[in-house]
Every structure is written in structure tokens, then in C-alpha cells.
Design a protein around this motif. Structure first.
Motif, short mmCIF file in Angstrom:
data_model
loop_
_atom_site.label_atom_id
_atom_site.label_comp_id
_atom_site.label_asym_id
_atom_site.label_seq_id
_atom_site.Cartn_x
_atom_site.Cartn_y
_atom_site.Cartn_z
N ASP A 129 0.86 -1.19 0.00
CA ASP A 129 0.00 0.00 0.00
C ASP A 129 0.90 1.24 0.00
OD1 ASP A 129 -1.87 1.96 0.29
OD2 ASP A 129 -2.68 1.27 2.21
N TYR A 130 1.14 1.80 -1.18
CA TYR A 130 2.06 2.93 -1.30
C TYR A 130 1.45 4.25 -0.86
CZ TYR A 130 4.33 -0.60 -4.14
OH TYR A 130 4.90 -1.78 -4.58
N ASN A 131 0.16 4.24 -0.53
CA ASN A 131 -0.49 5.46 -0.04
C ASN A 131 -0.51 5.52 1.48
OD1 ASN A 131 -1.30 6.63 -2.61
ND2 ASN A 131 -2.71 4.91 -2.78
N ASP A 132 -0.12 4.43 2.13
CA ASP A 132 -0.13 4.38 3.59
C ASP A 132 0.97 5.27 4.15
OD1 ASP A 132 -1.04 2.97 6.16
OD2 ASP A 132 1.13 2.62 6.17
N GLU A 133 0.62 6.20 5.02
CA GLU A 133 1.58 7.17 5.56
C GLU A 133 2.70 6.49 6.35
OE1 GLU A 133 1.85 10.35 4.92
OE2 GLU A 133 0.11 10.28 3.59
N ASN A 134 2.35 5.43 7.08
CA ASN A 134 3.37 4.72 7.86
C ASN A 134 4.36 4.01 6.92
OD1 ASN A 134 4.39 3.74 10.49
ND2 ASN A 134 3.74 1.74 9.75
N TYR A 135 3.83 3.45 5.85
CA TYR A 135 4.70 2.78 4.85
C TYR A 135 5.65 3.79 4.23
CZ TYR A 135 6.00 -0.26 0.93
OH TYR A 135 6.71 -1.02 0.02
N ILE A 136 5.12 4.95 3.86
CA ILE A 136 5.94 6.00 3.24
C ILE A 136 7.04 6.45 4.20
CG2 ILE A 136 5.93 8.37 2.37
CD1 ILE A 136 3.06 7.85 1.39
N ARG A 137 6.66 6.63 5.48
CA ARG A 137 7.65 7.05 6.48
C ARG A 137 8.75 6.01 6.63
NH1 ARG A 137 8.96 5.17 11.07
NH2 ARG A 137 9.97 6.45 12.67
N ASN A 138 8.35 4.74 6.75
CA ASN A 138 9.34 3.67 6.90
C ASN A 138 10.26 3.59 5.68
OD1 ASN A 138 8.24 2.96 9.38
ND2 ASN A 138 6.92 1.37 8.51
N PHE A 139 9.67 3.72 4.50
CA PHE A 139 10.44 3.62 3.26
C PHE A 139 11.51 4.71 3.20
CE2 PHE A 139 11.47 4.01 -1.18
CZ PHE A 139 11.34 2.73 -1.69
N ARG A 140 11.12 5.94 3.50
CA ARG A 140 12.06 7.06 3.42
C ARG A 140 13.16 6.94 4.47
NH1 ARG A 140 7.86 12.14 2.32
NH2 ARG A 140 7.27 11.49 0.22
N LEU A 141 12.81 6.44 5.65
CA LEU A 141 13.82 6.23 6.69
C LEU A 141 14.82 5.17 6.25
CD1 LEU A 141 14.91 6.84 9.52
CD2 LEU A 141 13.33 5.12 10.42
N ILE A 142 14.32 4.10 5.63
CA ILE A 142 15.18 3.03 5.14
C ILE A 142 16.12 3.55 4.06
CG2 ILE A 142 15.19 0.87 3.82
CD1 ILE A 142 12.61 0.14 5.38
N LEU A 143 15.60 4.37 3.13
CA LEU A 143 16.45 4.95 2.11
C LEU A 143 17.57 5.79 2.72
CD1 LEU A 143 14.08 6.23 -0.76
CD2 LEU A 143 15.60 4.27 -0.78
N ASP A 144 17.23 6.56 3.74
CA ASP A 144 18.23 7.39 4.41
C ASP A 144 19.27 6.52 5.10
OD1 ASP A 144 18.95 10.20 5.26
OD2 ASP A 144 18.77 9.27 7.23
N ALA A 145 18.82 5.42 5.71
CA ALA A 145 19.74 4.50 6.40
C ALA A 145 20.67 3.81 5.41
CB ALA A 145 18.95 3.48 7.21
N ILE A 146 20.16 3.49 4.23
CA ILE A 146 21.00 2.88 3.20
C ILE A 146 22.07 3.86 2.75
CG2 ILE A 146 21.02 2.04 0.81
CD1 ILE A 146 18.23 0.87 1.34
N GLU A 147 21.66 5.11 2.53
CA GLU A 147 22.60 6.13 2.05
C GLU A 147 23.66 6.47 3.10
OE1 GLU A 147 22.59 10.79 0.50
OE2 GLU A 147 20.71 9.75 0.89
N LYS A 148 23.24 6.60 4.36
CA LYS A 148 24.16 7.04 5.42
C LYS A 148 24.72 5.89 6.24
CE LYS A 148 21.74 11.46 5.73
NZ LYS A 148 20.87 12.34 6.56
N GLN A 149 24.26 4.68 5.97
CA GLN A 149 24.77 3.46 6.59
C GLN A 149 24.71 3.48 8.13
OE1 GLN A 149 26.17 0.14 5.20
NE2 GLN A 149 24.35 1.06 4.27
N TYR A 150 23.48 3.54 8.64
CA TYR A 150 23.28 3.36 10.08
C TYR A 150 22.20 2.30 10.28
CZ TYR A 150 19.37 6.67 9.31
OH TYR A 150 18.23 7.31 8.85
N PRO A 151 22.24 1.58 11.42
CA PRO A 151 21.30 0.48 11.65
C PRO A 151 19.91 0.96 12.07
CG PRO A 151 22.73 0.73 13.53
CD PRO A 151 23.23 1.72 12.51
#
Length: 308
Positions: free
Chosen positions: A130-152
Motif C-alpha cells: 500500500d504505497y499510499n499508507d503514511e506509515n509505509y511511506i515514512r518507513n520507506f524514506r527512513l530506510i532509504l536514508d539509512a541505506i545512504e548514510k549506513q546506520y542500523p
């Protein structure tokens, strides 16, 4: 291609040079640095000579541009229509960084080049994320940031049995399944983790624990393979190689029209592989392993019972 000419590397590189040249004289070293950062290694020979010899009459001999203002690269109407069409894809909300405000009057008046009503996807599950779910969007963007900056990340998710589990994971990359229409996270974990379906994540946040996360290890992927024989009719070989382009594979010619294809995949992609192979009908015959042959038979029986 819509963007191939106006927005090629050469255009971007020359625009970057001219932006600098509106403020100060650009020398050879700075010119070469900008070219290397924005174009290709061999581009130095073409762009530098064309500008310095004033074949492209944009830069004077003293390194100052003839332009009065910094160059801009506005979109053409066809480009705007294409961008507007892409922006309608719900997955765009996951990556939207605010560089284009589609609520502005300029974009509201743009008619999209196409909409979801112009095409029909027949070989994809209907229970995608569900790409419209606000929680999903929040989690996705946090994961992208973690991938880029390499933190757990500390992740709370449902496991395959529907139970809630917690794990610490150092994100490595995201995978997207076209057939399932779902994203999954691949990373390094302590005890649990390694692969997590984003649709099952309840909550995730930056891990604030001790230094143990530095000992995170990658859970080995569950690699599998399938071997099938292909009858190359109606360009079947070309279509198969394209269809499985992002999977590791080997092809062996048996005779003029028959090939043996081995496709390596992760177990999480098994259902997708079954569907892809069945889409080629009698042109493909699975020969190994027996486990996969049984999956094909079960799928066919299920389709027959549903009247498909």
C-alpha cells in the motif's frame, strides 16, 4: 527518447561550466574538473576544445561566458507531460523529495502523457504494498536514508507466521518484485533479519543501542535455481532473456532451435519465477529440479480448478 538530447551529459556539463563562468574566469584546470565530475573521461577532449577554440561560442578566450545570466534548462512540454504521468504512480510518493511541486499552477495545467487507464497489467498480483499508507511511506524514506548514510535500524515487523518480532538491521539495498508489486529490504542483522518485506513492517526507527550493531552479519540468501528447455519459436529466446534480465542465468544451445536455460534466484522470488515461466506456455519445459516441476504442476492444477 524524451530526454536523450536536451538533457544529455554534454548539455548538463556545459551548463555547469557556464554557471561558473558567469561569476569568474574559468581556467583549463577548473574546466577539466567540471567535465570529469559531470561527463565522461573522454569528454575532456571534445568539450574542452569546442569551448576553448570558440567553436561553441559560449565561452570567450579569457574564460568568461558571453551569457549575462546563469543558464537554465527548462522542460519541454512533452517532458512535462511525461513527468506529470510518472508523478501519478503511487510509488512516486516514496521517493518524492520536493524538487517539483505538482500543486503549483504551472503543473496543475499540464495534461499527463498517459494515465493508469491507458494500460492494463495482467500478470501481477493485486495485493501489492500500500504505497499510499503514511506509515509505509515514512518507513520507506527512513530506510532509504539509512541505506545512504549506513546506520542500523530497529525494526518491528510480522514474521511469516504472523507473529510480531523485533530485529536490528543494517540496510544494504532495496529489492522490488514486479510480479508481487512489493518492496523488500536486504541487510545485515544480529540474530533475526537479512530480508524483510516492507509491507510487514509495523514500525522502524534509528537504532540507538550500543556498539554491537558493528558485528551485524548478512544472513545468507536462500539461493535456488531452475533449469528448463526452450523451443525458440516466435523469438522466444530473445523474450526469455529479456524477461529474466535481472536474474543470474546461463544459456546453452542444444540444437538449431532448442536451448537449455538455467536461472538462479532467491527463494523469495520463487512464485514470481513460476509465473514467469508459465507465461511462455509450451515453449518452455522445466527439467530440474523436481521441486520446481511440482510447483509448476500445482500451479496448473490450481488454475484449472479456478477455470483459468
Amino acid at each position: 527518447m524524451i530526454f536523450s538530447e536536451l538533457y544529455s551529459a554534454y548539455y548538463h556539463t556545459v551548463a555547469e561550466i557556464l554557471k561558473h563562468a558567469t561569476d569568474h574566469a574559468v581556467g583549463k584546470e577548473e574546466l577539466r574538473t567540471i567535465i570529469k565530475e559531470n561527463a565522461f573521461e573522454e569528454s575532456v577532449m571534445n568539450i574542452e576544445l569546442a569551448l576553448m577554440e570558440e567553436r561553441w561560442q559560449l565561452l570567450k578566450a579569457d574564460g568568461i561566458t558571453v551569457l549575462k545570466k546563469k543558464p537554465k534548462m527548462p522542460f519541454t512540454m512533452i517532458q512535462k507531460r511525461w513527468i506529470k504521468a510518472i508523478s501519478l504512480d503511487p510509488r512516486m510518493k516514496l521517493f518524492q523529495d520536493g524538487r517539483i511541486d505538482f500543486e503549483q499552477d504551472e503543473w496543475k495545467e499540464i495534461e499527463p502523457l498517459f494515465t493508469s487507464e491507458d494500460y492494463y497489467i495482467f500478470d501481477k498480483y493485486s495485493d501489492g504494498d500500500d504505497y499510499n499508507d503514511e506509515n509505509y511511506i515514512r518507513n520507506f524514506r527512513l530506510i532509504l536514508d539509512a541505506i545512504e548514510k549506513q546506520y542500523p535500524l530497529c525494526i518491528e515487523t510480522y514474521n511469516h507466521k504472523g507473529k510480531i518480532v523485533q530485529m536490528v538491521l543494517l540496510p544494504q539495498y532495496l529489492e522490488y518484485s514486479e510480479k508481487d508489486d512489493k518492496f523488500r529490504l536486504i541487510g545485515q542483522g544480529l540474530k533475526l533479519g537479512g530480508t524483510v518485506n516492507l509491507g510487514r513492517i509495523i514500525h522502524c526507527e534509528k537504532y540507538a543501542g550500543d556498539e554491537k550493531w558493528k558485528s551485524l552479519h548478512r544472513i545468507p540468501s536462500r539461493k535456488r535455481s531452475v533449469v528448463f528447455e526452450l523451443n525458440d519459436e516466435r523469438s522466444a529466446l530473445e523474450r526469455v532473456l529479456l524477461h529474466f534480465a535481472h536474474f543470474e542465468k546461463q544459456a546453452e544451445r542444444l540444437d538449431g532451435k532448442h536451448y537449455k536455460i538455467t536461472v538462479n534466484y532467491d527463494k523469495d522470488d520463487e512464485t514470481e519465477i513460476v509465473i514467469r515461466i508459465l507465461s511462455f506456455g509450451p515453449m518452455i519445459k522445466v527439467v530440474a529440479p523436481a521441486h520446481f516441476e511440482n510447483l509448476i504442476k500445482e500451479r496448473l492444477i490450481k488454475q484449472k480448478s479456478c477455470g483459468l
